[in-house]
Design an enzyme around this catalytic site. Sequence first.
Site, PDB file in Angstrom:
ATOM      1  N   HIS A   1      70.811  11.215  -7.279  1.00 54.72           N
ATOM      2  CA  HIS A   1      71.531  12.472  -7.560  1.00 54.72           C
ATOM      3  C   HIS A   1      70.711  13.442  -8.404  1.00 54.72           C
ATOM      4  CE1 HIS A   1      72.693  10.027 -11.100  1.00 54.72           C
ATOM      5  NE2 HIS A   1      72.917  11.158 -11.748  1.00 54.72           N
ATOM      6  N   ASP A   2      69.950  12.905  -9.348  1.00 51.91           N
ATOM      7  CA  ASP A   2      69.206  13.774 -10.267  1.00 51.91           C
ATOM      8  C   ASP A   2      67.721  13.869  -9.922  1.00 51.91           C
ATOM      9  OD1 ASP A   2      71.307  14.680 -11.833  1.00 51.91           O
ATOM     10  OD2 ASP A   2      71.133  13.067 -13.310  1.00 51.91           O
TER      11      ASP A   2
ATOM     12  N   LYS B   1      65.508  16.736 -10.823  1.00 54.21           N
ATOM     13  CA  LYS B   1      65.005  16.947 -12.190  1.00 54.21           C
ATOM     14  C   LYS B   1      63.485  16.804 -12.258  1.00 54.21           C
ATOM     15  CE  LYS B   1      69.217  16.244 -14.802  1.00 54.21           C
ATOM     16  NZ  LYS B   1      70.000  15.408 -15.733  1.00 54.21           N
TER      17      LYS B   1
ATOM     18  N   HIS C   1      68.789  21.751 -10.794  1.00 53.04           N
ATOM     19  CA  HIS C   1      68.370  20.443 -10.274  1.00 53.04           C
ATOM     20  C   HIS C   1      69.225  20.011  -9.085  1.00 53.04           C
ATOM     21  CE1 HIS C   1      71.728  18.607 -12.543  1.00 53.04           C
ATOM     22  NE2 HIS C   1      71.566  17.573 -11.754  1.00 53.04           N
TER      23      HIS C   1
ATOM     24  N   HIS D   1      77.722  16.620  -6.854  1.00 51.05           N
ATOM     25  CA  HIS D   1      77.855  15.652  -7.963  1.00 51.05           C
ATOM     26  C   HIS D   1      78.240  16.269  -9.296  1.00 51.05           C
ATOM     27  CE1 HIS D   1      73.478  16.185  -9.063  1.00 51.05           C
ATOM     28  NE2 HIS D   1      73.856  15.736 -10.254  1.00 51.05           N
ATOM     29  N   HIS D   2      78.134  17.590  -9.443  1.00 46.57           N
ATOM     30  CA  HIS D   2      78.622  18.231 -10.675  1.00 46.57           C
ATOM     31  C   HIS D   2      79.883  19.064 -10.449  1.00 46.57           C
ATOM     32  CE1 HIS D   2      75.644  16.947 -13.567  1.00 46.57           C
ATOM     33  NE2 HIS D   2      74.684  17.223 -12.717  1.00 46.57           N
TER      34      HIS D   2
ATOM     35  N   ASP E   1      79.198   8.769 -13.253  1.00 40.91           N
ATOM     36  CA  ASP E   1      78.189   9.537 -13.999  1.00 40.91           C
ATOM     37  C   ASP E   1      78.664   9.771 -15.434  1.00 40.91           C
ATOM     38  OD1 ASP E   1      75.728  10.935 -13.986  1.00 40.91           O
ATOM     39  OD2 ASP E   1      76.710  12.844 -13.575  1.00 40.91           O
TER      40      ASP E   1
HETATM   41 FE   LIG Z   1      72.963  15.929 -12.201  1.00 43.67          FE
HETATM   42 FE   LIG Z   2      73.673  11.875 -13.744  1.00 45.65          FE
END
Ligand SMILES: [Fe+2]
Ligand SMILES: [Fe+2]
Length: 193
Positions: free
Chosen positions: A62-63, A66, A91, A115-116, A144
């Site tokens: 998911h990240d 980044k 990201h 996801h956010h 998360d």
């Molecule tokens: Fe994230």
């Molecule tokens: Fe995360």
Amino acid sequence: MNNYSDPALDLMTEALLVALSAASRETGAHSHRTAEIADTLASRLSFTPDERASLRYASLLHDIGKLTSDPAILHKCAALTAEETAHLREHVAASVEMLDRLGFPAAVVRIVAEHHEQFDGTGYPARSSGDSISRGARVFALADALDAILSDRCYRKARTYTEARAEILRCSGTQFDPLVVAAFISIPAERFQ
Ligand SMILES: [Fe+2]
Ligand SMILES: [Fe+2]
């Protein structure tokens, strides 16, 4: 763990996580822990093997976007400026672009894209709400958050499982899908510790 997996995607996931852990050891470790928590929730919510596999890849990666974040901002401990917050939020789009180009299935990319997002529509980037957010992303959001609450940050200490549980219950229906919160509450604490 899930019954379904794709060897080519597994290898790519492994390679991406090696790179992510090199850039940010904490983000790499967080990705692995989150995948475990999300899978525990998914099994309680009767996800199919395919749905669990998609959620697993999405949780692990998911990240991944980044990798494109400015390390000075990513690792900054003091409060972020509005501009820095906006930079870090990019990201999500970066993760989506990477996974899309690498050929990850649409179901995986969708969970990562969402996801956010938050259940009440206050998340980002699309401000989607309720059932318009994929079920995988609604489960992921709780995993998360649980891992974040249970982990040390440079600006605060990890909180206890009891505190995490109370915080998640408090956010049922706002940040989180109440059905996912109910599944979480029904699972014994030991499964998460
Ligand atoms: Fe994230
Ligand atoms: Fe995360």
